[in-house]
Write a protein that holds these residues in place. Structure first.
Motif, PDB file in Angstrom:
ATOM      1  N   UNK A 156     -17.576  -6.199 -31.128  1.00 40.74           N
ATOM      2  CA  UNK A 156     -17.068  -5.637 -29.876  1.00 40.74           C
ATOM      3  C   UNK A 156     -16.585  -6.719 -28.922  1.00 40.74           C
ATOM      4  N   UNK A 157     -17.330  -7.810 -28.786  1.00 43.01           N
ATOM      5  CA  UNK A 157     -16.924  -8.871 -27.855  1.00 43.01           C
ATOM      6  C   UNK A 157     -15.581  -9.471 -28.246  1.00 43.01           C
ATOM      7  N   UNK A 158     -15.385  -9.719 -29.534  1.00 43.24           N
ATOM      8  CA  UNK A 158     -14.114 -10.288 -30.005  1.00 43.24           C
ATOM      9  C   UNK A 158     -12.983  -9.299 -29.745  1.00 43.24           C
ATOM     10  N   UNK A 159     -13.192  -8.043 -30.125  1.00 44.02           N
ATOM     11  CA  UNK A 159     -12.171  -7.013 -29.941  1.00 44.02           C
ATOM     12  C   UNK A 159     -11.807  -6.868 -28.461  1.00 44.02           C
ATOM     13  N   UNK A 160     -12.808  -6.888 -27.582  1.00 44.20           N
ATOM     14  CA  UNK A 160     -12.575  -6.759 -26.143  1.00 44.20           C
ATOM     15  C   UNK A 160     -11.790  -7.945 -25.600  1.00 44.20           C
ATOM     16  N   UNK A 161     -12.174  -9.145 -26.020  1.00 45.44           N
ATOM     17  CA  UNK A 161     -11.480 -10.347 -25.536  1.00 45.44           C
ATOM     18  C   UNK A 161     -10.026 -10.382 -26.016  1.00 45.44           C
ATOM     19  N   UNK A 162      -9.788 -10.011 -27.266  1.00 47.21           N
ATOM     20  CA  UNK A 162      -8.410 -10.010 -27.785  1.00 47.21           C
ATOM     21  C   UNK A 162      -7.567  -9.010 -27.005  1.00 47.21           C
ATOM     22  N   UNK A 163      -8.093  -7.823 -26.779  1.00 49.29           N
ATOM     23  CA  UNK A 163      -7.316  -6.828 -26.036  1.00 49.29           C
ATOM     24  C   UNK A 163      -7.078  -7.273 -24.598  1.00 49.29           C
ATOM     25  N   UNK A 188     -21.303 -18.660 -28.818  1.00 50.47           N
ATOM     26  CA  UNK A 188     -22.609 -18.267 -29.325  1.00 50.47           C
ATOM     27  C   UNK A 188     -22.611 -18.549 -30.824  1.00 50.47           C
ATOM     28  N   UNK A 189     -23.797 -18.697 -31.425  1.00 49.07           N
ATOM     29  CA  UNK A 189     -23.846 -19.090 -32.837  1.00 49.07           C
ATOM     30  C   UNK A 189     -23.012 -18.216 -33.775  1.00 49.07           C
ATOM     31  N   UNK A 190     -23.100 -16.893 -33.654  1.00 54.85           N
ATOM     32  CA  UNK A 190     -22.391 -16.028 -34.594  1.00 54.85           C
ATOM     33  C   UNK A 190     -20.880 -16.201 -34.489  1.00 54.85           C
ATOM     34  N   UNK A 191     -20.358 -16.359 -33.291  1.00 56.98           N
ATOM     35  CA  UNK A 191     -18.918 -16.520 -33.121  1.00 56.98           C
ATOM     36  C   UNK A 191     -18.456 -17.901 -33.578  1.00 56.98           C
ATOM     37  N   UNK A 192     -19.303 -18.891 -33.401  1.00 53.87           N
ATOM     38  CA  UNK A 192     -18.975 -20.228 -33.906  1.00 53.87           C
ATOM     39  C   UNK A 192     -18.947 -20.201 -35.435  1.00 53.87           C
ATOM     40  N   UNK A 193     -19.889 -19.477 -36.046  1.00 55.63           N
ATOM     41  CA  UNK A 193     -19.861 -19.328 -37.505  1.00 55.63           C
ATOM     42  C   UNK A 193     -18.574 -18.660 -37.958  1.00 55.63           C
ATOM     43  N   UNK A 194     -18.137 -17.643 -37.215  1.00 55.56           N
ATOM     44  CA  UNK A 194     -16.895 -16.946 -37.567  1.00 55.56           C
ATOM     45  C   UNK A 194     -15.692 -17.874 -37.489  1.00 55.56           C
TER      46      UNK A 194
END
Length: 143
Positions: free
Chosen positions: A130-137, A11-17
């Motif tokens: 939250x999505x990043x934190x959930x995926x990493x865990x 998604x755009x925000x995660x690609x920016x990150x």
């Protein structure tokens, strides 16, 4: 890496990150080698070509960093339909330029821009989502 590997985060925000992280690596690759060499050496000399290359890398790093942050801010603005209040860090930096400080502190503040963001950006922008934190865990549980 988590944004590249997990298609649900495309998604755009995660690609920016992820672009912010890659740009941070680019900036540190242009700054740290010479900085560490100067710390370990008794002579602090750089060739003209090396100086131009390092200046180009630092300026392009800073321009990309600010551009990515501006695009992220605009993306959030459109997503929530109200202005994003972003800039407390910039306010502190501008204030320090107006106050007279010893040269060593001014040097530290100038270098701080290159040292802190590449380390802190993934933590600040990544783990707060939250999505990043959930995926990493989830990936850590699989390992």
């Amino acid at each position: 890496m988590i944004v590249i590997v997990d298609k649900k985060l495309h998604e755009p925000m995660y690609i920016f990150l992820s672009n912010l992280c890659i740009n941070g690596l680019y900036g540190t690759a242009g700054f740290y080698p010479k900085f560490l060499m100067d710390l370990l050496s008794t002579t602090h000399v750089i060739s003209y070509a090396g100086c131009l290359l390092q200046a180009f890398v630092m300026y392009s790093f800073a321009c990309c960093e600010l551009s990515i942050l501006a695009v992220m801010a605009y993306d959030r603005y459109l997503a929530i339909c109200r202005p994003l209040h972003y800039s407390s860090v910039m306010t502190k930096r501008r204030l320090s330029q107006l106050i007279y400080l010893p040269q060593s502190i001014q040097n530290f503040i100038a270098i701080e821009f290159l040292l802190i963001p590449p380390v802190m950006n993934p933590l600040i922008y990544g783990f707060k989502l939250t999505k990043i934190r959930t995926r990493i865990s989830a990936y850590l549980r699989q390992v």
